[in-house]
Scaffold this motif. Structure first.
Motif, PDB file in Angstrom:
ATOM      1  N   VAL A  11     -76.492 -94.254  41.456  1.00  0.00           N
ATOM      2  CA  VAL A  11     -76.792 -94.417  40.038  1.00  0.00           C
ATOM      3  C   VAL A  11     -76.107 -93.339  39.195  1.00  0.00           C
ATOM      4  O   VAL A  11     -75.740 -93.581  38.044  1.00  0.00           O
ATOM      5  N   ALA A  12     -75.891 -92.172  39.756  1.00  0.00           N
ATOM      6  CA  ALA A  12     -75.265 -91.080  39.001  1.00  0.00           C
ATOM      7  C   ALA A  12     -73.859 -91.446  38.535  1.00  0.00           C
ATOM      8  O   ALA A  12     -73.380 -90.923  37.534  1.00  0.00           O
ATOM      9  N   GLU A  13     -73.205 -92.361  39.240  1.00  0.00           N
ATOM     10  CA  GLU A  13     -71.871 -92.785  38.838  1.00  0.00           C
ATOM     11  C   GLU A  13     -71.892 -93.689  37.607  1.00  0.00           C
ATOM     12  O   GLU A  13     -70.860 -93.941  37.002  1.00  0.00           O
ATOM     13  N   GLU A  20     -78.115 -92.950  28.098  1.00  0.00           N
ATOM     14  CA  GLU A  20     -78.305 -93.684  29.358  1.00  0.00           C
ATOM     15  C   GLU A  20     -79.182 -92.881  30.321  1.00  0.00           C
ATOM     16  O   GLU A  20     -80.040 -93.451  31.004  1.00  0.00           O
ATOM     17  N   MET A  21     -78.965 -91.572  30.358  1.00  0.00           N
ATOM     18  CA  MET A  21     -79.760 -90.721  31.234  1.00  0.00           C
ATOM     19  C   MET A  21     -81.226 -90.715  30.811  1.00  0.00           C
ATOM     20  O   MET A  21     -82.125 -90.808  31.656  1.00  0.00           O
ATOM     21  N   ALA A  22     -81.467 -90.637  29.512  1.00  0.00           N
ATOM     22  CA  ALA A  22     -82.834 -90.654  29.007  1.00  0.00           C
ATOM     23  C   ALA A  22     -83.505 -91.994  29.288  1.00  0.00           C
ATOM     24  O   ALA A  22     -84.679 -92.042  29.689  1.00  0.00           O
ATOM     25  N   ALA A  23     -82.783 -93.074  29.106  1.00  0.00           N
ATOM     26  CA  ALA A  23     -83.337 -94.409  29.372  1.00  0.00           C
ATOM     27  C   ALA A  23     -83.671 -94.569  30.856  1.00  0.00           C
ATOM     28  O   ALA A  23     -84.704 -95.151  31.212  1.00  0.00           O
ATOM     29  N   TYR A  24     -82.820 -94.050  31.715  1.00  0.00           N
ATOM     30  CA  TYR A  24     -83.057 -94.111  33.164  1.00  0.00           C
ATOM     31  C   TYR A  24     -84.330 -93.356  33.525  1.00  0.00           C
ATOM     32  O   TYR A  24     -85.191 -93.863  34.245  1.00  0.00           O
ATOM     33  N   LEU A  25     -84.479 -92.136  33.003  1.00  0.00           N
ATOM     34  CA  LEU A  25     -85.665 -91.344  33.315  1.00  0.00           C
ATOM     35  C   LEU A  25     -86.924 -92.019  32.768  1.00  0.00           C
ATOM     36  O   LEU A  25     -87.951 -92.077  33.442  1.00  0.00           O
ATOM     37  N   GLU A  26     -86.826 -92.551  31.562  1.00  0.00           N
ATOM     38  CA  GLU A  26     -87.967 -93.258  30.971  1.00  0.00           C
ATOM     39  C   GLU A  26     -88.359 -94.457  31.834  1.00  0.00           C
ATOM     40  O   GLU A  26     -89.538 -94.696  32.084  1.00  0.00           O
ATOM     41  N   ALA A  49     -75.106 -86.720  37.543  1.00  0.00           N
ATOM     42  CA  ALA A  49     -74.348 -87.457  36.533  1.00  0.00           C
ATOM     43  C   ALA A  49     -73.810 -86.507  35.467  1.00  0.00           C
ATOM     44  O   ALA A  49     -72.661 -86.624  35.042  1.00  0.00           O
ATOM     45  N   LYS A  50     -74.631 -85.558  35.042  1.00  0.00           N
ATOM     46  CA  LYS A  50     -74.187 -84.589  34.042  1.00  0.00           C
ATOM     47  C   LYS A  50     -73.064 -83.736  34.602  1.00  0.00           C
ATOM     48  O   LYS A  50     -72.103 -83.418  33.898  1.00  0.00           O
ATOM     49  N   GLY A  51     -73.154 -83.374  35.859  1.00  0.00           N
ATOM     50  CA  GLY A  51     -72.098 -82.593  36.496  1.00  0.00           C
ATOM     51  C   GLY A  51     -70.792 -83.362  36.549  1.00  0.00           C
ATOM     52  O   GLY A  51     -69.724 -82.815  36.259  1.00  0.00           O
ATOM     53  N   ARG A  52     -70.853 -84.638  36.896  1.00  0.00           N
ATOM     54  CA  ARG A  52     -69.650 -85.471  36.943  1.00  0.00           C
ATOM     55  C   ARG A  52     -69.038 -85.575  35.556  1.00  0.00           C
ATOM     56  O   ARG A  52     -67.824 -85.495  35.393  1.00  0.00           O
ATOM     57  N   ALA A  53     -69.887 -85.765  34.553  1.00  0.00           N
ATOM     58  CA  ALA A  53     -69.399 -85.902  33.182  1.00  0.00           C
ATOM     59  C   ALA A  53     -68.731 -84.607  32.724  1.00  0.00           C
ATOM     60  O   ALA A  53     -67.684 -84.630  32.071  1.00  0.00           O
ATOM     61  N   GLN A  54     -69.314 -83.470  33.076  1.00  0.00           N
ATOM     62  CA  GLN A  54     -68.747 -82.183  32.675  1.00  0.00           C
ATOM     63  C   GLN A  54     -67.408 -81.943  33.359  1.00  0.00           C
ATOM     64  O   GLN A  54     -66.456 -81.478  32.724  1.00  0.00           O
ATOM     65  N   GLY A  60     -60.189 -83.243  31.073  1.00  0.00           N
ATOM     66  CA  GLY A  60     -59.589 -84.074  30.038  1.00  0.00           C
ATOM     67  C   GLY A  60     -59.544 -85.544  30.413  1.00  0.00           C
ATOM     68  O   GLY A  60     -58.732 -86.295  29.896  1.00  0.00           O
ATOM     69  N   LEU A  61     -60.439 -85.958  31.298  1.00  0.00           N
ATOM     70  CA  LEU A  61     -60.500 -87.344  31.735  1.00  0.00           C
ATOM     71  C   LEU A  61     -61.757 -88.013  31.226  1.00  0.00           C
ATOM     72  O   LEU A  61     -62.730 -87.334  30.903  1.00  0.00           O
ATOM     73  N   SER A  62     -61.750 -89.324  31.207  1.00  0.00           N
ATOM     74  CA  SER A  62     -62.989 -90.035  30.865  1.00  0.00           C
ATOM     75  C   SER A  62     -63.803 -90.174  32.139  1.00  0.00           C
ATOM     76  O   SER A  62     -63.275 -90.284  33.231  1.00  0.00           O
ATOM     77  N   HIS A  63     -65.104 -90.146  32.012  1.00  0.00           N
ATOM     78  CA  HIS A  63     -66.017 -90.281  33.138  1.00  0.00           C
ATOM     79  C   HIS A  63     -66.150 -91.752  33.466  1.00  0.00           C
ATOM     80  O   HIS A  63     -66.619 -92.533  32.686  1.00  0.00           O
ATOM     81  N   SER A  64     -65.718 -92.148  34.651  1.00  0.00           N
ATOM     82  CA  SER A  64     -65.857 -93.540  35.076  1.00  0.00           C
ATOM     83  C   SER A  64     -66.172 -93.631  36.533  1.00  0.00           C
ATOM     84  O   SER A  64     -66.209 -92.701  37.244  1.00  0.00           O
TER      85      SER A  64
END
Length: 64
Positions: A11-13, A20-26, A49-54, A60-64
């Motif tokens: 799911v982290a991917e 999205e993270m807040a909705a998942y936790l909720e 997920a936050k680590g991957r995004a960072q 300089g890449l988009s998170h996908s």
């Protein structure tokens, strides 16, 4: 018959934004019989997920 190949779902991917993270936790809190280990797992998913995004932003890449 062709053999089916599966891959592990992470799911982290798929958690790309804070919304999205807040909705998942909720959604996890709304599950029946929710317990502390379940919420801890969800928090770990969000941390990954936050680590991957960072890492993607730093590179300089988009998170996908």
């Amino acid at each position: 018959m062709k053999k089916t190949t599966t891959t592990r779902y992470d799911v982290a991917e798929h958690l790309r934004t804070l919304e999205e993270m807040a909705a998942y936790l909720e959604a996890c809190f709304e599950e029946p019989n929710v317990d502390a280990p379940f919420i801890a797992k969800a928090q770990g998913d969000i941390a990954r997920a936050k680590g991957r995004a960072q890492v993607a932003r730093d590179a300089g890449l988009s998170h996908s």
